[in-house]
Design an enzyme around this catalytic site. Structure first.
Site, PDB file in Angstrom:
ATOM      1  N   LYS A 184       0.837  -1.190   0.000  1.00 53.04           N
ATOM      2  CA  LYS A 184       0.000   0.000   0.000  1.00 53.04           C
ATOM      3  C   LYS A 184       0.880   1.250   0.000  1.00 53.04           C
ATOM      4  CE  LYS A 184      -4.021  -2.085   0.318  1.00 53.04           C
ATOM      5  NZ  LYS A 184      -5.120  -1.909  -0.646  1.00 53.04           N
ATOM      6  N   HIS A 315     -10.359  -8.461  -7.578  1.00 52.57           N
ATOM      7  CA  HIS A 315     -10.114  -7.913  -6.245  1.00 52.57           C
ATOM      8  C   HIS A 315     -10.708  -8.788  -5.149  1.00 52.57           C
ATOM      9  CE1 HIS A 315     -11.698  -5.317  -2.869  1.00 52.57           C
ATOM     10  NE2 HIS A 315     -10.400  -5.054  -2.811  1.00 52.57           N
TER      11      HIS A 315
END
Length: 385
Positions: A184, A315
Site C-alpha cells: 500500500k 479484487h
C-alpha cells in the site's frame, strides 16, 4: 411417438428455500490504507458478510456470498431479504433470467452499488448449485483454462505496518509460496512511500513480482510524479493511482508510463467497467464479483476485458476469484487474502507462486461453525422440502 412429437422430460427443479445470514468477521487488528491516512475513512475492524444458501425441491443446494467493508452490511441484508421471494418456485438453472428479475425487483434503488451487491450472493449461490449438481468445480463448469493461477499477497503490506515488519511480511509470503507482493502507498508523505517500496524491493530482489496500490488517494500531478519515481522498479502494476471514476486521468497514465495501470475494484456495475475499458484507462482490470453483482455480470465484464486485450486481477474474495481467474483467456493475477478463511471449513492450496483451483464440486466451500457463531441476523424464505 411420431417424429413431430416432442420428447417428454421430467418437471424442472425449482427453488424451495433460501436462508440469508448477516455475518460479521472481526479482523485481528485495525487495517489502514491511504484512505485512512488522508482522513477519509476510519480503520477497518470487521467485514460484513452476506451469505445466501439456496435449496431446491429436489434437494440440490448452493452457497453464495457478498460482502461490505466499513459500511453497508445491514443494508445489503435488508435488500436481499426484500427481493429474495422472487426466487421461490423458479428454475435454478435460469441464472441470467433470475439475475434480471432480482435487479428489476429492486430497480428503484438502482442497478449498481448495494442493490446489485445483494444480488451477488444469490447469483454466486445459483452457480454453486449448478456446478454441484453437475459434479463439477465452478471453474470446470464455466470452462477452465488452467488448474492454477498466479497469486500475490496484500494483507502483509498495509500502511499501519512498520517498515521493518513490512519487509519481514513480504519475505514470509514469498517463503510460503505466494507468487507476488503488493504494498500500500498513497500516504501524505510520498517520500515514506518510496522508502517502504524500495526497502521491500531490496529485500526481495528484482525477480519477485511487486505491485503497489494508492487506493485512489493521489491527484493527477501527484500520480504523474509518483508513477515516474516508481517506473525504474519494474513493478507489475500501479493500482488505483487516481479516483476510481477518473477514467481520463487513468487513461493518461496508462498511455504515458511503461508500468501498467490497474484499477476497477471500486466499480459496482458492468456499465462502469465498460466505460473504463472504452477509455483505455487500465492495463489490468480488477473487477470484484460480489461488488458488481455476482458471476453473471463478472463474466460479461471479463469478456469485454479479454476483447480489449487487458490483463485481469480480480479484487479480494480469492475463494471465488480463483475459479473465475482460471477461466480467463490470458494468465491472471488473483489476490491472496486469508481474512475470510475462518468462515469456511476448506482452505486453498498455494504452491510455487500459484493458487491451485479447487476440484471439489461448486465453489468447494462449506460454512464453518465460526461463521454461524459470528452471524448477527438471519432470515428464511420459503420452506425446506
Amino acid at each position: 411417438m411420431t417424429a413431430s412429437t416432442p420428447p417428454t422430460s421430467p418437471a424442472a427443479d425449482s427453488i424451495a428455500w433460501i436462508r440469508l445470514s448477516s455475518c460479521y468477521l472481526p479482523l485481528a487488528s485495525p487495517i489502514s490504507d491511504a484512505k485512512v491516512l488522508t482522513g477519509r475513512q476510519k480503520p477497518m475492524t470487521e467485514i460484513a458478510m452476506l451469505f445466501a444458501e439456496i435449496e431446491t425441491k429436489d434437494g440440490h443446494r448452493g452457497l453464495g456470498f457478498s460482502y461490505s467493508k466499513r459500511a453497508g452490511g445491514p443494508g445489503q441484508f435488508a435488500h436481499a431479504k426484500e427481493i429474495a421471494p422472487v426466487l421461490i418456485g423458479a428454475d435454478p438453472s435460469d441464472i441470467s433470467k433470475l439475475w434480471t428479475q432480482l435487479c428489476w425487483a429492486g430497480a428503484s434503488v438502482g442497478r449498481s452499488g448495494m442493490a446489485v451487491q445483494a444480488i451477488g450472493a444469490f447469483d454466486v449461490a445459483l452457480y454453486d448449485l449448478k456446478a454441484r449438481r453437475a459434479g463439477l468445480s465452478l471453474s470446470k463448469l464455466l470452462g477452465s483454462q488452467r488448474d492454477s493461477v498466479r497469486c500475490y499477497n496484500t494483507s502483509g503490506g498495509f500502511l499501519h505496518t512498520p517498515i521493518e515488519q513490512l519487509v519481514v511480511n513480504a519475505a514470509a509470503s514469498v517463503e510460503r509460496g505466494i507468487g507476488g507482493i503488493k504494498l500500500k502507498v498513497g500516504q501524505p508523505d510520498g517520500a515514506l512511500d518510496i522508502r517502504r517500496v524500495e526497502a521491500v524491493r531490496r529485500q526481495l530482489g528484482d525477480q519477485v513480482p511487486l505491485m503497489i496500490d494508492a487506493n485512489q488517494q493521489w491527484d493527477r500531478p501527484t500520480a504523474q510524479r509518483m508513477c515516474r519515481v516508481f517506473e525504474p522498479l519494474g513493478l507489475v502494476w500501479i493500482e488505483e493511482p487516481l479516483d476510481a471514476y477518473d477514467f481520463e486521468g487513468h487513461a493518461a497514465l496508462a498511455a504515458t508510463f511503461d508500468t501498467p495501470i490497474a484499477t476497477g475494484e471500486m466499480l459496482t456495475s458492468g456499465i462502469e467497467h465498460g466505460e473504463l475499458i472504452r477509455h483505455r484507462a487500465a492495463d489490468y482490470l480488477m473487477p470484484d464479483a460480489p461488488r458488481v453483482g455476482g458471476i453473471t455480470p463478472f463474466l460479461k465484464i471479463a469478456a469485454q476485458a479479454e476483447q480489449a486485450g487487458l490483463g485481469l486481477g480480480p479484487h479480494f474474495a480469492m475463494e471465488l476469484h480463483v475459479h473465475l481467474g482460471a477461466v480467463y483467456a490470458s494468465e491472471p493475477w488473483v489476490e491472496h487474502f486469508d481474512w475470510l478463511e475462518p468462515l469456511f471449513n476448506e482452505r486453498l492450496e498455494i504452491k510455487e507462486g500459484r493458487m491451485l483451483v479447487p476440484t471439489r464440486p461448486g465453489l468447494g466451500l462449506s460454512l464453518s461453525e465460526q461463521a454461524r457463531a459470528w452471524t448477527r441476523e438471519s432470515a428464511e424464505i420459503g420452506r425446506r422440502v
